[in-house]
Design a protein around this motif. Structure first.
Motif, PDB file in Angstrom:
ATOM      1  N   LEU A   1       0.807  -1.215   0.000  1.00 55.71           N
ATOM      2  CA  LEU A   1       0.000   0.000   0.000  1.00 55.71           C
ATOM      3  C   LEU A   1       0.843   1.270   0.000  1.00 55.71           C
ATOM      4  CD1 LEU A   1      -2.883  -0.803   2.527  1.00 55.71           C
ATOM      5  CD2 LEU A   1      -3.046  -0.625   0.033  1.00 55.71           C
TER       6      LEU A   1
ATOM      7  N   THR B   1     -11.867   2.871  -5.199  1.00 54.51           N
ATOM      8  CA  THR B   1     -10.676   2.345  -4.519  1.00 54.51           C
ATOM      9  C   THR B   1     -11.048   1.739  -3.172  1.00 54.51           C
ATOM     10  OG1 THR B   1      -9.301   4.024  -5.608  1.00 54.51           O
ATOM     11  CG2 THR B   1      -8.384   2.941  -3.666  1.00 54.51           C
TER      12      THR B   1
ATOM     13  N   LEU C   1     -10.300  -2.112  -1.978  1.00 57.99           N
ATOM     14  CA  LEU C   1      -9.483  -2.436  -0.812  1.00 57.99           C
ATOM     15  C   LEU C   1     -10.253  -3.165   0.276  1.00 57.99           C
ATOM     16  CD1 LEU C   1      -7.435   0.879  -0.379  1.00 57.99           C
ATOM     17  CD2 LEU C   1      -6.636  -1.276  -1.352  1.00 57.99           C
TER      18      LEU C   1
ATOM     19  N   THR D   1      -7.403   5.190   3.046  1.00 56.76           N
ATOM     20  CA  THR D   1      -6.379   4.183   2.801  1.00 56.76           C
ATOM     21  C   THR D   1      -5.514   3.972   4.040  1.00 56.76           C
ATOM     22  OG1 THR D   1      -6.335   4.862   0.471  1.00 56.76           O
ATOM     23  CG2 THR D   1      -4.516   3.502   1.229  1.00 56.76           C
TER      24      THR D   1
ATOM     25  N   LYS E   1      -7.209   1.771   6.492  1.00 59.12           N
ATOM     26  CA  LYS E   1      -7.092   0.385   6.043  1.00 59.12           C
ATOM     27  C   LYS E   1      -5.737  -0.192   6.423  1.00 59.12           C
ATOM     28  CE  LYS E   1      -7.684  -3.404   3.598  1.00 59.12           C
ATOM     29  NZ  LYS E   1      -8.587  -4.491   4.050  1.00 59.12           N
TER      30      LYS E   1
END
Length: 424
Positions: free
Chosen positions: A52, A261, A265, A385, A388
């Motif tokens: 990532l 996205t 994910l 993100t 995550k």
């Protein structure tokens, strides 16, 4: 002297000049988002510990571009207040065309090392400057071009054209993914939308040359406002713009840019399916904007803003948790959120323009709006993100819900200006 528009003259031409140029601006801006995973693979080196890391780096550059938007809103908004709206609109689209070309020509990390990310950052800074100025100038231009009782309807074309640009970017990206192999996309395919954007910017520039000026001649001949006059003279209005925008911008960038996205994910949706679901939902969203704008002209701005704010505060978490990996579920979740979001987007331009007097309207809107977008909208993909990567992806929906609740409190106290005369 530049010809000045009265509200009853040539409204269709004004809409076309604002909308086509705005669509090109936002096509260039959003192409980056839809192709983020390909840019990450080519421009940033992979981290040793996590796959990532390149994606986080790409979204960090996305956020950096947003932090130039307040500068663009202030500087180019001042150009619009001092020299006219058309001058600012012409300048913004030339900046966007040049920066889009620069993204398309960015060298890879393998070919140029750290020079590649440096070029990409520079291009995004220029894009941020352009987009910040574009919102300030085009928002003012659209609302000032409207006939009495039609400001909400004209306002809606801000996001009709924004969504059109995003839709084209999404559609071009999805078509390239479908038509090209993975190696071709990694090698050169991701560059095509940016090179196309540079060409389209020239088309937008040509169309805007035919626009009529909406800043009254008397305003142009009066002493020109200082760069920070709007902030000094109208601090409460500046804070009000921030409160109005905070929840709306986070929801907007989550639902229109980051959701594909996010679905990849967190729900395992295939990349191609996520792009196509986004494309279909965006087309639906564009059709809703004039409906919301027209309703606000009849019922007022506050009811629509509360429809958005309270709706997202209550439904953000269940909607995002409903994602299960299927194309249909993603399409329904995205479309449902966009119905709620229309309560904000369709009238955002009108609400902002009605807060400030004409003398400092463009700069007054541009700086606080773009600053708020940078803080909350531009960071949405990065924050999602990052949650995550930290193993707390479930916190992101709550983050969206809480901020929309905060904005809803502002909407409750917002004076209703839909039926008042707009100062010119």
């Amino acid at each position: 002297m530049t010809e000045t528009l009265t509200p009853t003259r040539r409204p269709v031409r004004q809409l076309l000049a604002a909308s086509v140029g705005n669509a090109v601006e936002w096509y260039d801006w959003y192409a980056y988002t839809f192709l983020a995973t390909y840019i990450a693979d080519q421009i940033f080196p992979k981290g040793s510990g996590s796959s990532l890391v390149p994606l986080l780096s790409t979204f960090a550059v996305f956020a950096v571009g947003f932090f130039m938007r307040p500068v663009g809103g202030l500087l180019l908004g001042a150009v619009a207040d001092r020299h006219g709206r058309r001058a600012a609109l012409t300048l913004t689209i030339l900046l966007m065309g040049g920066s889009s070309l620069l993204v398309g020509l960015t060298p890879t990390y393998a070919a140029a090392g750290v020079f590649g990310p440096v070029v990409l950052v520079l291009a995004r800074l220029l894009q941020g400057l352009s987009v910040g100025g574009e919102f300030a100038a085009s928002t003012t231009f659209l609302v000032e071009s409207a006939r009495p009782g039609r400001r909400g309807l004209f306002s809606s074309f801000q996001y009709v054209s924004t969504t059109a640009g995003q839709l084209i970017a999404s559609g071009v990206s999805a078509a390239l993914v479908a038509a090209l192999s993975g190696g071709q996309m990694d090698g050169w395919g991701w560059r095509v939308p940016f090179l196309l954007g540079a060409v389209l910017s020239l088309v937008g520039f040509w169309i805007r040359q035919g626009a009529l000026e909406t800043l009254d001649n008397r305003r142009q001949q009066a002493p020109r406002p200082g760069l920070f006059d709007a902030l000094r003279s109208h601090p409460r209005a500046s804070l009000l713009i921030c409160g109005i925008t905070a929840g709306g911008t986070l929801a907007y960038y989550t639902w229109t840019s980051y959701l594909p996205t996010y679905a990849e994910l967190n729900a395992g949706v295939a990349k191609g399916d996520a792009l196509w679901a986004g494309t279909i939902a965006l087309a639906f969203f564009a059709l809703l904007q004039p409906v919301g704008g027209a309703l606000s002209d009849r019922w007022g701005r506050r009811p629509l803003l509360l429809f958005f704010g309270v709706g997202f505060a209550l439904l953000s978490v269940p909607l995002l948790h409903a994602l299960d990996g299927s194309f249909l579920t993603l399409l329904l979740v995205q479309s449902g959120g966009l119905v709620l979001l229309t309560g904000f987007t369709s009238i955002s331009a009108a609400v902002n323009a009605e807060v400030f007097p004409a003398r400092v309207r463009a700069a007054g809107i541009g700086f606080p709006y773009s600053l708020t977008v940078a803080l909350f909208g531009g960071t949405a993909p990065y924050v999602g993100t990052l949650f995550k990567q930290l193993g707390n992806a479930g916190l992101f929906p709550w983050y969206v819900a809480v901020l929309c609740l905060v904005s809803s409190v502002v909407y409750l106290r917002l004076p209703e200006r839909a039926f008042a005369e707009l100062e010119r």
